[in-house]
Design a protein around this motif. Structure first.
Motif: not given
Length: 345
Positions: A152-162, A227-237
């Motif tokens: 998930s995205s929270t998984d992506f972010l958690t790994q990056y922050l670690a 995260l180093g900059g804007e991080y667009p999140a929720t979208s309809l994809y």
């Protein structure tokens, strides 16, 4: 890794194809009704405020105004919603934009058609018992960390922050705890030490005094710091093939969401709460729900246009640790389009 993930995806597709016809019977389903063009959208947590525009557009009647009969399906994690879309069970996903980048690395073409959040709106909460041991992600080695689901995205972010804080992602234990009550229970029972979540879960946990904020990504400044900059999140994809073959339906959806984003900018948390189903704020209470919205109103994209500097930040985060993206040639220009927002009425 890629072959293994695609094998899982293929297996999921077979199973989902068989159950797609019964999806509308699930308890986590809400339809706008009417006789318009049917569209199914799966959202990675309908009651989360970061996904507010999807249900709000229904409550305001904007889908029907566009001649659409939109069915919203609730799914605890964006990665599972994405799998459903690839399998053909739904036409679109309400989830974090970064999935379009990760999936391009796996050879799948999908794109965001409207950007709804310019920051993740995520908060890392830790249970109060570890307050003297966990002061930042630099203390995460060997800890159990809650994410909505693996991939998930929270998984992506958690790994990056670690990794950013000097901890090898392989040294942390990521646990899928979904959101809402399941995440709250995981923290309160000590199944995880910290967890990444959003409103209204944040307010619910803080009100109990059982958790504290480790880091907060609900403002542009805080997001840039982490995260180093804007991080667009929720979208309809949606799958690019669907966008190309159904531009009229996509335009109507985007019209509804652009109108919703504009409505958000001119209304208060109390007015938003009045529009939402009562169970959306059952845990924290209606007043707390409204207050949480007012405090983070800045996370919502007022225009729906993808922030130009955002996609490179998302890509940089994923390239830092994700083997499906790292070292790959990713064309972010193919992961979103602004043409429907620019044409929105």
């Amino acid at each position: 890794m890629k072959k293994k993930w695609l094998a899982v995806l293929a297996a999921s597709a077979l199973g989902l194809a068989g159950c797609a016809s019964t999806a509308s019977q699930n308890s986590g389903t809400s339809s706008s009704g009417g006789t318009g063009t049917p569209v199914s959208i799966m959202v990675g947590g309908l009651n989360k405020q970061i996904y507010l525009p999807f249900m709000l557009a229904q409550r305001l009647g904007y889908y029907q105004q566009q001649g659409l009969n939109v069915t919203l399906q609730d799914e605890g994690a964006g990665v599972d919603a994405t799998t459903n879309m690839v399998a053909g069970a739904v036409q679109g996903v309400g989830g974090f934009y970064d999935h379009t980048i990760a999936m391009q690395g796996l050879g799948q073409s999908m794109e965001s058609v409207v950007s709804m959040l310019t920051t993740p709106g995520e908060v890392e909460l830790c249970r109060d018992e570890v307050k003297d041991r966990i002061h930042s992600p630099a203390d995460w080695a060997g800890k159990n960390l809650g994410v909505t689901d693996l991939g998930s995205s929270t998984d992506f972010l958690t790994q990056y922050l670690a990794q950013k804080n000097g901890v090898d992602p392989a040294k942390i234990h990521r646990v899928g705890v979904q959101s809402g009550n399941t995440l709250i229970g995981a923290l309160q029972h000590g199944n995880v030490d910290c967890a990444m979540t959003t409103e209204p879960t944040v307010s619910t946990l803080l009100a109990t005094g059982s958790a504290y904020v480790l880091l907060d990504m609900r403002t542009a400044a805080a997001t840039t710091q982490q995260l180093g900059g804007e991080y667009p999140a929720t979208s309809l994809y949606m799958m690019t093939s669907y966008v190309d073959s159904h531009p009229d339906v996509v335009q109507k959806l985007v019209n509804a969401y652009v109108a919703t984003l504009k409505w958000i900018q001119t209304h208060t948390g109390a007015q938003v709460a009045d529009q939402m189903p009562a169970d959306y704020y059952a845990g924290s209470g209606k007043d707390a729900y409204a207050k949480a919205f007012d405090s983070e109103k800045g996370i919502y994209n007022p225009t729906g246009i993808m922030p130009p500097s955002g996609p490179p930040t998302d890509l940089a985060v994923l390239q830092a640790f994700n083997p499906d993206v790292k070292g790959k040639s990713i064309d972010v220009s193919k992961t979103y389009t602004d043409k429907f927002v620019q044409a929105a009425k």
